[in-house]
Every structure is written in C-alpha cells, then in structure tokens.
Design a protein around this motif. Structure first.
Motif, PDB file in Angstrom:
ATOM      1  N   GLY A 165       0.973  -1.150   0.024  1.00  0.00           N
ATOM      2  CA  GLY A 165       0.019  -0.175   0.064  1.00  0.00           C
ATOM      3  C   GLY A 165       0.815   1.175   0.121  1.00  0.00           C
ATOM      4  O   GLY A 165       1.943   1.302  -0.557  1.00  0.00           O
ATOM      5  N   PRO A 166       0.425   2.374   0.445  1.00  0.00           N
ATOM      6  CA  PRO A 166       0.898   3.632   0.435  1.00  0.00           C
ATOM      7  C   PRO A 166       2.246   3.851   1.179  1.00  0.00           C
ATOM      8  O   PRO A 166       2.196   3.014   2.478  1.00  0.00           O
ATOM      9  N   LEU A 167       3.349   4.212   0.676  1.00  0.00           N
ATOM     10  CA  LEU A 167       4.318   4.523   1.455  1.00  0.00           C
ATOM     11  C   LEU A 167       4.369   5.973   2.462  1.00  0.00           C
ATOM     12  O   LEU A 167       5.225   6.321   3.166  1.00  0.00           O
ATOM     13  N   VAL A 168       3.543   6.761   2.028  1.00  0.00           N
ATOM     14  CA  VAL A 168       3.563   7.889   2.807  1.00  0.00           C
ATOM     15  C   VAL A 168       2.040   8.345   3.178  1.00  0.00           C
ATOM     16  O   VAL A 168       0.902   7.769   2.430  1.00  0.00           O
ATOM     17  N   HIS A 204       4.323  -5.495  -8.865  1.00  0.00           N
ATOM     18  CA  HIS A 204       4.043  -4.455  -7.517  1.00  0.00           C
ATOM     19  C   HIS A 204       5.086  -4.486  -6.717  1.00  0.00           C
ATOM     20  O   HIS A 204       5.372  -3.628  -6.002  1.00  0.00           O
ATOM     21  N   GLU A 205       5.749  -5.540  -6.239  1.00  0.00           N
ATOM     22  CA  GLU A 205       6.836  -5.692  -5.448  1.00  0.00           C
ATOM     23  C   GLU A 205       8.117  -4.702  -5.993  1.00  0.00           C
ATOM     24  O   GLU A 205       8.449  -3.736  -5.177  1.00  0.00           O
ATOM     25  N   PHE A 206       8.519  -4.748  -7.477  1.00  0.00           N
ATOM     26  CA  PHE A 206       9.333  -4.008  -7.944  1.00  0.00           C
ATOM     27  C   PHE A 206       8.889  -2.416  -7.851  1.00  0.00           C
ATOM     28  O   PHE A 206       9.858  -1.604  -7.477  1.00  0.00           O
ATOM     29  N   THR A 207       7.776  -2.251  -8.115  1.00  0.00           N
ATOM     30  CA  THR A 207       7.244  -0.799  -8.168  1.00  0.00           C
ATOM     31  C   THR A 207       7.268   0.067  -6.698  1.00  0.00           C
ATOM     32  O   THR A 207       7.353   0.882  -6.413  1.00  0.00           O
ATOM     33  N   HIS A 208       7.069  -1.214  -5.903  1.00  0.00           N
ATOM     34  CA  HIS A 208       7.088  -0.680  -4.377  1.00  0.00           C
ATOM     35  C   HIS A 208       8.317  -0.279  -4.019  1.00  0.00           C
ATOM     36  O   HIS A 208       8.674   0.705  -3.236  1.00  0.00           O
ATOM     37  N   ARG A 209       9.398  -1.271  -4.397  1.00  0.00           N
ATOM     38  CA  ARG A 209      10.735  -1.071  -4.070  1.00  0.00           C
ATOM     39  C   ARG A 209      11.428   0.556  -4.779  1.00  0.00           C
ATOM     40  O   ARG A 209      12.185   1.230  -4.191  1.00  0.00           O
ATOM     41  N   LEU A 210      10.780   0.587  -5.887  1.00  0.00           N
ATOM     42  CA  LEU A 210      11.251   1.607  -6.840  1.00  0.00           C
ATOM     43  C   LEU A 210      10.713   3.024  -6.175  1.00  0.00           C
ATOM     44  O   LEU A 210      11.392   4.105  -6.119  1.00  0.00           O
ATOM     45  N   GLU A 211       9.532   2.790  -5.706  1.00  0.00           N
ATOM     46  CA  GLU A 211       9.200   4.233  -5.056  1.00  0.00           C
ATOM     47  C   GLU A 211       9.842   4.272  -3.829  1.00  0.00           C
ATOM     48  O   GLU A 211      10.359   5.591  -3.627  1.00  0.00           O
ATOM     49  N   GLN A 212      10.225   3.637  -2.990  1.00  0.00           N
ATOM     50  CA  GLN A 212      11.248   3.665  -1.912  1.00  0.00           C
ATOM     51  C   GLN A 212      12.403   4.372  -2.101  1.00  0.00           C
ATOM     52  O   GLN A 212      12.829   5.090  -1.517  1.00  0.00           O
TER      53      GLN A 212
END
Length: 480
Positions: free
Chosen positions: A24-27, A229-237
């Motif tokens: 979900g959201p990181l912020v 989605h796992e890649f994009t989650h890490r990418l946003e981080q």
C-alpha cells in the motif's frame, strides 16, 4: 454485467470487500514545505514535446483523426502512410527543434502565472529528451544533440517556476517491454531488463536534475507493470530515499490486488491524485481530503502538437479562467497543456490564450494563489475561494439583479465587513440581510454590483472578513 466504479466518478467503498494490503501507500498525507508549496501553486503548465511534434496529426498530406497526435505512432488502417511505424521510429534522424528556446517558454509561463511546469522527458515512443546513458534512442542520436530536459529545468527554475518531470513507463522502443505478464523464460528475462532500464533512467533523472521537485508518471496501466507490484513498491522507496521531499503522483504503481491510484482499502498511492485529466471532481467531498491537480488540454483531447485543428474546439482564456477557479474552489491546481510544433514553437492560439489568462491572473492573483476552498454554500454565480482574512467570489454568471448574495451561518464568527472589486480596488456597497426563512438561522450578505460596471471576462469580488458588528435579531413567533 457487473457495475465497474471509477475512482474519478464514484468513490463508494464496500468495506466488507476490502482486502489486507502489503504493498500500500509509503506516505500518508504530507504537510511539509514541499506539499504546502504544491497546494499554493494554483496554476501550472504542461508541455508535451517529442518526436510526435514533428508530424503533429499529419504526414505527407494525410491527416490522422485517431489516435491523438502524441499517439500517432499507433496510426493504422487504410489512411495510414505506408510503413508508418518504421518511418516514425526514424524521426530521431531529423529531430532538430532549432526554434526551441526554453527561456522564452519559461518567460511565457511566468507571464501566464504558472507556478510549476510538467515536462515530458520521455513519452511512450521511448525517445528521451536528455542524453540518457541507458538508451541509444535519445537526443544524442539526433541532429539536435541538446539536453532539452536540462534546458527546461534551468530556464524554468531561473524564473522561479518549479519543475516536475513527466516520465512514461510504457516504452515502445525497448525490446523487453511487453503489455502482458511474461509467460516464458525469454520474455521474463526481457521484462527484467526493461525494469532495470526504467529504474536506471529514473534515478538518472533525479541525479542529473536536482532542481526537479516531482515526478509525473504515465503509461502504467498494462498488465505487465501491474503484476510488478513488488518492484514498483521498492522503486518508489528508492526514489524517495534518493530525493527527500520528492513529490510523486498516484499513477506510479498499484497494490498486489491490482488497485491503481488507490489501494484496495481506498488509501491514496502517492502524494496527490493524478487521475484528474480533462475532468474535475463533482464536489470537494469526492476528494476525501487528498491533494490533487487537473491536467487540461486546450483542444478536446490532444496533448501533442496538431497541424490541423479544424473541427476541434480550442478552449479560450474564459474557459480556462472558469476551470482554474473551479479547481481552486476545491483546493486543487489547474495545469494547462501546451503542444509546441516540431521546431519548438508554441502555436499562435496557445500564445494568445497564455497572454489573456496571464492578464486575468495578474489582476486577481489573491483569489488564485493564497486562497483555496471555503466551507460556504455555493452561490450559483461562480466560484468561492478564500483564506482566514478574505473571501473571493469569482463571478462567471453575473446576477441580472445586480445583487451578489452570500449565505453565512447565523453562528459564523467571521463575516464580510467590506467589499471591493479585486482587479481595480473599487469599493462596493455591502448590506447585511436577515431574510428570515423558517427553520433557517442564516444571515445573508448582499454586494451591489454597479450597473455601469462592464467587463468582458469573469471578475472577482473581494470581501474582507471580520467579527460580526450586529446581533441576530429575534424573529417574531408565529403559529403554523
């Protein structure tokens, strides 16, 4: 058939159907300096520029009515030029926008009143407008051989205009890109190569252009990206760690259930809602307190340059003033799109609209930048914006009675005490009216618009707010 609800038309949620979300959201909703600055932008500029600016919507005397100009590489059918895809893919060999003057663009944007710009670094065709170290399909492989992204970032920053970098994930030039989820070893390897390339280019943009304040994503709707989605989650981080304070829109990624913009619990995926393209919320309640902006074309649906706009309505400055103040009345920003031609020149209509919009914004700046949503009943005359000290009524529908009437709760601790025309400072008569509707304690305030006041555009009434100077009178009782 099941009813499909769009987050841009309906925000009803089935709490029972909500699923646990790991990605979900990181912020959460931010209130740092960067986001407060975003909320006060008011007006922005979008620039779509690239290889597609060369043909516009025409090639060798043929006009494409579909797709839109920036999608013209997808032109198919009997009207499409022979070998069109191959022709388009070699437009980099003639790409040389000799008339592109980023400083002139920035000065025009400044005069228009834009506080931020979104610039296309790479559109769906994959052609990069900076000399990327991770691709051979860039300005470095064209007669142009200029860092156009760098020129835009420097020019707009020098004018005090914040820069957001548009980046399309969808990339027709990369051999590993696939729309569907890879199903064999070779396609999985190619897709991983594409993901690595995408990550590298995004980090490269952040490192090359430290003045850029945000990323605006596009082309993230294909099944292949949704499944990553796992890649994009890490990418946003990683992007946030690389650039603290970076503003990222809601279009970058989705959760593990495929929910885009908002995760499966309804939480926003990013710093602001990025889905309001050529549309606005019905009301502020739809937004659930999220930050947002509206990206709007001047034509009906053309982001890139069009040679031939005949038969296509082109929005006027009056249209854009109305849209701007609708956005501000709901706490959002309006971003007006421009599509320069292949040489880098803005069109005559864009130039005229920018000048007219800029004149209006300059005269009414207080109602645009430091004013936002106010919790008052709509008037039917136009749009309300305000702050702690002032209320602004942007009148787009002038009352034939000459009376601009505003409704305030009887318990209001701040009410209008003076009124004037914002653009000229001319004082206006203001009267408190206890109309006395049954079961309604509201007090109305009437602003008298002089009969001899003429204007060809929307105008703004500014009301200074202060403590009430009169008590609400007791109303005589009557029996029903």
């Amino acid at each position: 058939m099941p009813v499909v609800l769009s987050p841009w038309t309906d925000r009803r949620r089935d709490e029972a159907a909500a699923r646990p979300v790991q990605y979900g959201p990181l912020v959460t909703r931010r209130d740092d300096d960067a986001m407060r600055r975003f909320r006060s932008y008011g007006l922005g500029q979008f620039i779509h520029f690239g290889l597609y600016s060369i043909p516009g919507n025409q090639w060798n005397g043929k006009t494409s009515t579909s797709p839109a100009p920036e999608w013209i590489r997808s032109w198919r059918g009997p009207d499409a030029p022979e070998n069109w895809t191959e022709t388009y893919d070699r437009l980099n060999e003639v790409f040389d926008p000799t008339e592109l003057d980023a400083r002139a663009w920035a000065r025009q944007a400044k005069q228009m009143g834009a506080r931020y710009v979104i610039f296309t670094t790479k559109h769906h065709d994959g052609f990069a407008l900076w000399p990327s170290a991770y691709s051979e399909y860039t300005v470095a492989s064209s007669p142009c051989d200029r860092d156009l992204v760098g020129e835009v970032v420097d020019a707009y920053t020098a004018e005090g205009i914040d820069v957001f970098l548009y980046f399309s994930v969808l990339d027709w030039s990369h051999p590993g890109y696939t729309r569907t989820v890879p199903a064999c070893d070779d396609s999985r390897a190619g897709w991983q190569d594409f993901l690595d390339y995408t990550r590298a280019q995004l980090l490269e943009l952040l490192d090359r252009y430290p003045a850029a304040r945000g990323l605006w994503f596009d082309g993230t709707w294909d099944e292949s990206w949704i499944a990553s989605h796992e890649f994009t989650h890490r990418l946003e981080q990683e992007l946030r760690e690389r650039r603290p304070g970076l503003i990222i829109g809601s279009r970058l990624r989705n959760d593990e259930h495929g929910a885009r913009h908002f995760d499966s619990t309804g939480a926003l995926l990013g710093d602001y809602e990025q889905g309001w393209e050529r549309k606005l919320p019905r009301n502020r309640e739809m937004l659930d307190g999220n930050d947002w902006d509206c990206a709007m074309t001047i034509g009906p649906n053309a982001w890139g340059y069009m040679h031939d706009t005949s038969g296509h309505y082109q929005k006027t400055a009056d249209d854009l003033v109305d849209l701007l103040m609708r956005c501000r009345s709901m706490g959002g920003n309006l971003v007006v799109n421009f599509g320069p031609d292949g040489s880098g020149r803005m069109t005559a209509h864009e130039t005229r609209v920018a000048e007219q919009l800029g004149d209006w914004v300059a005269q009414n700046a207080a109602a645009v930048y430091d004013a936002s949503h106010v919790d008052l009943e709509p008037t039917g005359m136009g749009h309300l914006t305000g702050n702690d000290d002032s209320l602004y009524v942007t009148v787009t529908h002038r009352p034939v009675t000459g009376v601009a009437r505003l409704r305030f709760p009887g318990s209001a601790t701040l009410v209008p005490v003076t009124a004037r025309l914002l653009a000229t400072g001319k004082p206006l008569e203001l009267h408190r009216r206890d109309i006395g509707y049954d079961l309604d304690s509201a007090i109305h305030y009437d602003v008298l618009i002089p009969a001899d006041f003429t204007t060809g555009r929307a105008f703004v009434i500014e009301l200074a707010l202060g403590r009430p100077t009169a008590q609400n009178a007791d109303r005589a009782d009557a029996f029903m």
